[in-house]
Write a protein that holds these residues in place. Structure first.
Motif, PDB file in Angstrom:
ATOM      1  N   ARG A 148      35.982  47.939  36.940  1.00 25.02           N
ATOM      2  CA  ARG A 148      36.466  47.295  38.166  1.00 25.02           C
ATOM      3  C   ARG A 148      37.285  46.070  37.794  1.00 25.02           C
ATOM      4  NH1 ARG A 148      34.627  46.784  43.515  1.00 25.02           N
ATOM      5  NH2 ARG A 148      36.247  45.668  44.688  1.00 25.02           N
ATOM      6  N   THR A 149      38.513  46.034  38.303  1.00 26.47           N
ATOM      7  CA  THR A 149      39.470  45.009  37.909  1.00 26.47           C
ATOM      8  C   THR A 149      40.119  44.401  39.143  1.00 26.47           C
ATOM      9  OG1 THR A 149      39.943  46.228  35.855  1.00 26.47           O
ATOM     10  CG2 THR A 149      41.542  44.555  36.531  1.00 26.47           C
ATOM     11  N   ARG A 150      40.137  43.098  39.192  1.00 24.96           N
ATOM     12  CA  ARG A 150      40.784  42.393  40.295  1.00 24.96           C
ATOM     13  C   ARG A 150      41.881  41.499  39.720  1.00 24.96           C
ATOM     14  NH1 ARG A 150      35.627  40.519  44.091  1.00 24.96           N
ATOM     15  NH2 ARG A 150      34.836  42.643  44.508  1.00 24.96           N
ATOM     16  N   ILE A 151      43.083  41.635  40.277  1.00 30.12           N
ATOM     17  CA  ILE A 151      44.242  40.898  39.743  1.00 30.12           C
ATOM     18  C   ILE A 151      44.953  40.176  40.883  1.00 30.12           C
ATOM     19  CG2 ILE A 151      46.402  41.054  38.453  1.00 30.12           C
ATOM     20  CD1 ILE A 151      45.422  43.751  37.358  1.00 30.12           C
ATOM     21  N   THR A 152      45.194  38.887  40.691  1.00 31.96           N
ATOM     22  CA  THR A 152      46.045  38.151  41.617  1.00 31.96           C
ATOM     23  C   THR A 152      47.299  37.719  40.873  1.00 31.96           C
ATOM     24  OG1 THR A 152      45.019  36.012  41.110  1.00 31.96           O
ATOM     25  CG2 THR A 152      44.074  37.278  42.925  1.00 31.96           C
ATOM     26  N   VAL A 153      48.436  37.811  41.543  1.00 31.19           N
ATOM     27  CA  VAL A 153      49.723  37.432  40.960  1.00 31.19           C
ATOM     28  C   VAL A 153      50.348  36.355  41.835  1.00 31.19           C
ATOM     29  CG1 VAL A 153      52.019  38.234  40.280  1.00 31.19           C
ATOM     30  CG2 VAL A 153      50.039  39.745  39.998  1.00 31.19           C
ATOM     31  N   ASP A 154      50.565  35.200  41.258  1.00 34.94           N
ATOM     32  CA  ASP A 154      51.117  34.048  41.979  1.00 34.94           C
ATOM     33  C   ASP A 154      50.340  33.770  43.262  1.00 34.94           C
ATOM     34  OD1 ASP A 154      53.029  33.676  40.013  1.00 34.94           O
ATOM     35  OD2 ASP A 154      54.501  34.953  41.001  1.00 34.94           O
TER      36      ASP A 154
ATOM     37  N   LYS B 172      45.833  35.971  37.387  1.00 37.32           N
ATOM     38  CA  LYS B 172      44.407  35.855  37.108  1.00 37.32           C
ATOM     39  C   LYS B 172      43.778  37.240  37.186  1.00 37.32           C
ATOM     40  CE  LYS B 172      43.760  31.094  38.725  1.00 37.32           C
ATOM     41  NZ  LYS B 172      43.008  30.198  39.644  1.00 37.32           N
ATOM     42  N   VAL B 173      42.900  37.518  36.230  1.00 37.36           N
ATOM     43  CA  VAL B 173      42.245  38.823  36.159  1.00 37.36           C
ATOM     44  C   VAL B 173      40.744  38.617  36.043  1.00 37.36           C
ATOM     45  CG1 VAL B 173      42.039  40.998  34.892  1.00 37.36           C
ATOM     46  CG2 VAL B 173      44.251  39.808  34.983  1.00 37.36           C
ATOM     47  N   ARG B 174      39.992  39.388  36.825  1.00 34.20           N
ATOM     48  CA  ARG B 174      38.541  39.405  36.720  1.00 34.20           C
ATOM     49  C   ARG B 174      38.100  40.832  36.404  1.00 34.20           C
ATOM     50  NH1 ARG B 174      35.864  35.567  41.445  1.00 34.20           N
ATOM     51  NH2 ARG B 174      36.910  33.613  40.848  1.00 34.20           N
ATOM     52  N   LEU B 175      37.296  40.965  35.377  1.00 34.64           N
ATOM     53  CA  LEU B 175      36.811  42.274  34.932  1.00 34.64           C
ATOM     54  C   LEU B 175      35.303  42.357  35.156  1.00 34.64           C
ATOM     55  CD1 LEU B 175      38.736  42.213  31.541  1.00 34.64           C
ATOM     56  CD2 LEU B 175      39.394  43.537  33.562  1.00 34.64           C
TER      57      LEU B 175
ATOM     58  N   GLU C 214      43.772  41.292  23.560  1.00 36.45           N
ATOM     59  CA  GLU C 214      44.692  41.270  22.419  1.00 36.45           C
ATOM     60  C   GLU C 214      45.961  40.554  22.804  1.00 36.45           C
ATOM     61  OE1 GLU C 214      47.774  42.808  21.963  1.00 36.45           O
ATOM     62  OE2 GLU C 214      47.889  43.836  23.883  1.00 36.45           O
ATOM     63  N   LEU C 215      46.630  39.991  21.802  1.00 34.46           N
ATOM     64  CA  LEU C 215      47.956  39.435  22.019  1.00 34.46           C
ATOM     65  C   LEU C 215      48.810  39.649  20.784  1.00 34.46           C
ATOM     66  CD1 LEU C 215      47.734  35.538  21.883  1.00 34.46           C
ATOM     67  CD2 LEU C 215      45.719  36.958  21.745  1.00 34.46           C
ATOM     68  N   ASP C 216      49.997  40.170  21.024  1.00 35.91           N
ATOM     69  CA  ASP C 216      50.961  40.451  19.952  1.00 35.91           C
ATOM     70  C   ASP C 216      50.340  41.245  18.809  1.00 35.91           C
ATOM     71  OD1 ASP C 216      52.838  39.217  21.467  1.00 35.91           O
ATOM     72  OD2 ASP C 216      53.031  37.439  20.234  1.00 35.91           O
ATOM     73  N   GLY C 217      49.531  42.245  19.173  1.00 36.33           N
ATOM     74  CA  GLY C 217      48.984  43.150  18.166  1.00 36.33           C
ATOM     75  C   GLY C 217      47.748  42.665  17.458  1.00 36.33           C
ATOM     76  N   GLY C 218      47.157  41.538  17.897  1.00 34.93           N
ATOM     77  CA  GLY C 218      45.950  41.017  17.274  1.00 34.93           C
ATOM     78  C   GLY C 218      44.804  40.935  18.258  1.00 34.93           C
ATOM     79  N   ALA C 219      43.662  41.520  17.913  1.00 34.72           N
ATOM     80  CA  ALA C 219      42.488  41.479  18.784  1.00 34.72           C
ATOM     81  C   ALA C 219      41.871  40.088  18.757  1.00 34.72           C
ATOM     82  CB  ALA C 219      41.471  42.528  18.355  1.00 34.72           C
ATOM     83  N   ARG C 220      41.345  39.649  19.911  1.00 37.82           N
ATOM     84  CA  ARG C 220      40.772  38.316  20.026  1.00 37.82           C
ATOM     85  C   ARG C 220      39.343  38.307  20.572  1.00 37.82           C
ATOM     86  NH1 ARG C 220      44.648  37.367  17.386  1.00 37.82           N
ATOM     87  NH2 ARG C 220      46.110  35.626  17.617  1.00 37.82           N
ATOM     88  N   GLY C 221      38.680  39.427  20.675  1.00 38.53           N
ATOM     89  CA  GLY C 221      37.313  39.433  21.192  1.00 38.53           C
ATOM     90  C   GLY C 221      37.264  39.896  22.641  1.00 38.53           C
ATOM     91  N   GLU C 222      36.057  39.959  23.192  1.00 36.00           N
ATOM     92  CA  GLU C 222      35.861  40.487  24.543  1.00 36.00           C
ATOM     93  C   GLU C 222      35.871  39.377  25.585  1.00 36.00           C
ATOM     94  OE1 GLU C 222      32.303  42.885  24.404  1.00 36.00           O
ATOM     95  OE2 GLU C 222      33.481  44.645  23.826  1.00 36.00           O
ATOM     96  N   VAL C 223      36.407  39.710  26.751  1.00 34.14           N
ATOM     97  CA  VAL C 223      36.527  38.743  27.844  1.00 34.14           C
ATOM     98  C   VAL C 223      36.196  39.428  29.166  1.00 34.14           C
ATOM     99  CG1 VAL C 223      38.309  37.376  26.670  1.00 34.14           C
ATOM    100  CG2 VAL C 223      38.977  39.263  28.179  1.00 34.14           C
ATOM    101  N   THR C 224      35.870  38.629  30.157  1.00 29.59           N
ATOM    102  CA  THR C 224      35.715  39.145  31.533  1.00 29.59           C
ATOM    103  C   THR C 224      36.697  38.481  32.480  1.00 29.59           C
ATOM    104  OG1 THR C 224      33.972  37.517  31.968  1.00 29.59           O
ATOM    105  CG2 THR C 224      33.278  39.724  31.252  1.00 29.59           C
ATOM    106  N   ARG C 225      37.348  37.415  32.018  1.00 26.50           N
ATOM    107  CA  ARG C 225      38.351  36.734  32.841  1.00 26.50           C
ATOM    108  C   ARG C 225      39.580  36.413  32.004  1.00 26.50           C
ATOM    109  NH1 ARG C 225      35.719  32.653  37.301  1.00 26.50           N
ATOM    110  NH2 ARG C 225      34.099  34.076  38.076  1.00 26.50           N
ATOM    111  N   LEU C 226      40.723  36.510  32.638  1.00 26.63           N
ATOM    112  CA  LEU C 226      41.990  36.167  31.988  1.00 26.63           C
ATOM    113  C   LEU C 226      42.782  35.238  32.894  1.00 26.63           C
ATOM    114  CD1 LEU C 226      43.085  39.729  30.789  1.00 26.63           C
ATOM    115  CD2 LEU C 226      42.149  37.924  29.340  1.00 26.63           C
ATOM    116  N   LYS C 227      43.283  34.160  32.324  1.00 26.29           N
ATOM    117  CA  LYS C 227      44.224  33.288  33.019  1.00 26.29           C
ATOM    118  C   LYS C 227      45.530  33.345  32.238  1.00 26.29           C
ATOM    119  CE  LYS C 227      43.069  29.369  34.756  1.00 26.29           C
ATOM    120  NZ  LYS C 227      42.585  27.965  34.934  1.00 26.29           N
ATOM    121  N   VAL C 228      46.557  33.843  32.872  1.00 25.50           N
ATOM    122  CA  VAL C 228      47.828  34.102  32.194  1.00 25.50           C
ATOM    123  C   VAL C 228      48.953  33.411  32.960  1.00 25.50           C
ATOM    124  CG1 VAL C 228      49.348  35.893  31.282  1.00 25.50           C
ATOM    125  CG2 VAL C 228      46.901  36.365  31.557  1.00 25.50           C
TER     126      VAL C 228
END
Length: 310
Positions: free
Chosen positions: A187-193, A270-273, A280-294
């Protein structure tokens, strides 16, 4: 030593390059290697040279900071997208130009900008090319130049065997992904602007700063690294069959025609998982997350680029 530069497509006055720094991933190769790079810079008249080599890209930021303290006015980055990302994250906002020497397995940022895998020409572009102020993305506090995401692409990158990647290059990502895909929808929730854009089950969320992303896939047709926006994509592909169809359409440059893909663009996302997914960013894994602020950071990085084709 003087060089001429161009910002965007407008002619600019001559720039004087004083101290030049090289930050190199010593395990990456291009042309005649680092010895040829040193010789090319010497032949070009570079006299004040600061030189650092690192065994892993994560050690590059410390060297970039040292170079800046020593007064570097131009930084050559030798390596692939992971090395470029680490250095770009450190150089962001500094105004110091970065010249890319595409010596890695994946050189997508360089390819999107037209920097060739040709050592003498890449050096020439670094010293005499136009300087472009390009956008970077920023995800959970770290900059990226090509793309970032969470879900299938993160799992794909994390699980990709390095030996396989070295042998197959961009095809390794697709091969490994289809071998390891679990078909997990979250389940993924995404808000854009600030506006709700997606609320449902998804297997992957992507953010693109350029058109061609990890695996050499042309995912975002309208992406430009100087438009002040990021491309946002979400996939609902479920299982190997759906993903084979999705990747096939993306590889053919028809991402938006896939029934499993939605694409938009924005400046803040903003993303909520509902469950942890690999980021990941630019081909490199960074671990597990449940929230993203981009968010996009307009004009964050100055990059040496080829002159535009008339």
């Amino acid at each position: 030593m003087s060089t001429s530069s161009v910002v965007g497509d407008e002619p600019a006055t001559a720039v004087r390059v004083g101290t030049v720094a090289v930050v190199a991933h010593r395990r990456k190769t291009l042309g005649g290697g680092l010895d040829e790079l040193r010789a090319e810079l010497a032949d070009a008249g570079v006299e004040d040279l600061v030189w650092y080599e690192v065994p892993k890209s994560r050690r590059a930021p410390k060297k970039v900071r040292k170079a800046l303290k020593k007064g570097a006015e131009l930084v050559f980055v030798w390596g692939g997208d992971g090395m470029v990302q680490r250095c770009a994250d450190t150089l962001a906002g500094s105004g110091i130009p970065m010249a890319i020497m595409p010596a890695g397995t994946a050189n997508l940022f360089a390819a999107n900008l037209g920097v060739p895998e040709d050592l003498p020409e890449a050096v020439r572009i670094g010293l005499h090319g136009r300087r472009r102020a390009l956008d970077l993305g920023r995800i959970n506090g770290e900059h990226f130049a090509v793309m970032a995401g969470a879900g299938f692409d993160g799992d794909l990158i994390r699980e990709a065997d390095r030996t396989l990647k070295g042998k197959l290059g961009r095809l390794a990502y697709m091969w490994t992904g289809l071998r390891h895909v679990r078909g997990e929808l979250v389940r993924t929730r995404i808000t854009v602007d600030g506006a709700d854009w997606f609320d449902g089950d998804a297997s992957c969320v992507l953010f693109g700063n350029v058109g061609t992303i990890t695996g050499g896939i042309p995912a975002f047709d309208d992406a430009r690294p100087d438009d002040g926006c990021l491309e946002v994509g979400v996939s609902t592909a479920d299982g190997a069959v759906d993903w084979a169809r999705t990747l096939g359409r993306m590889a053919a440059g028809r991402s938006e025609e896939s029934p499993f893909v939605r694409i938009t663009r924005g400046r803040r996302i903003k993303v909520r998982l509902a469950a942890p997914r690999t980021c990941e960013l630019d081909g490199g894994a960074r671990g597990e997350v449940t929230r993203l602020k981009v968010r996009v950071v307009p004009g964050a990085l100055t990059v040496c680029c080829p002159e535009p084709v008339s």
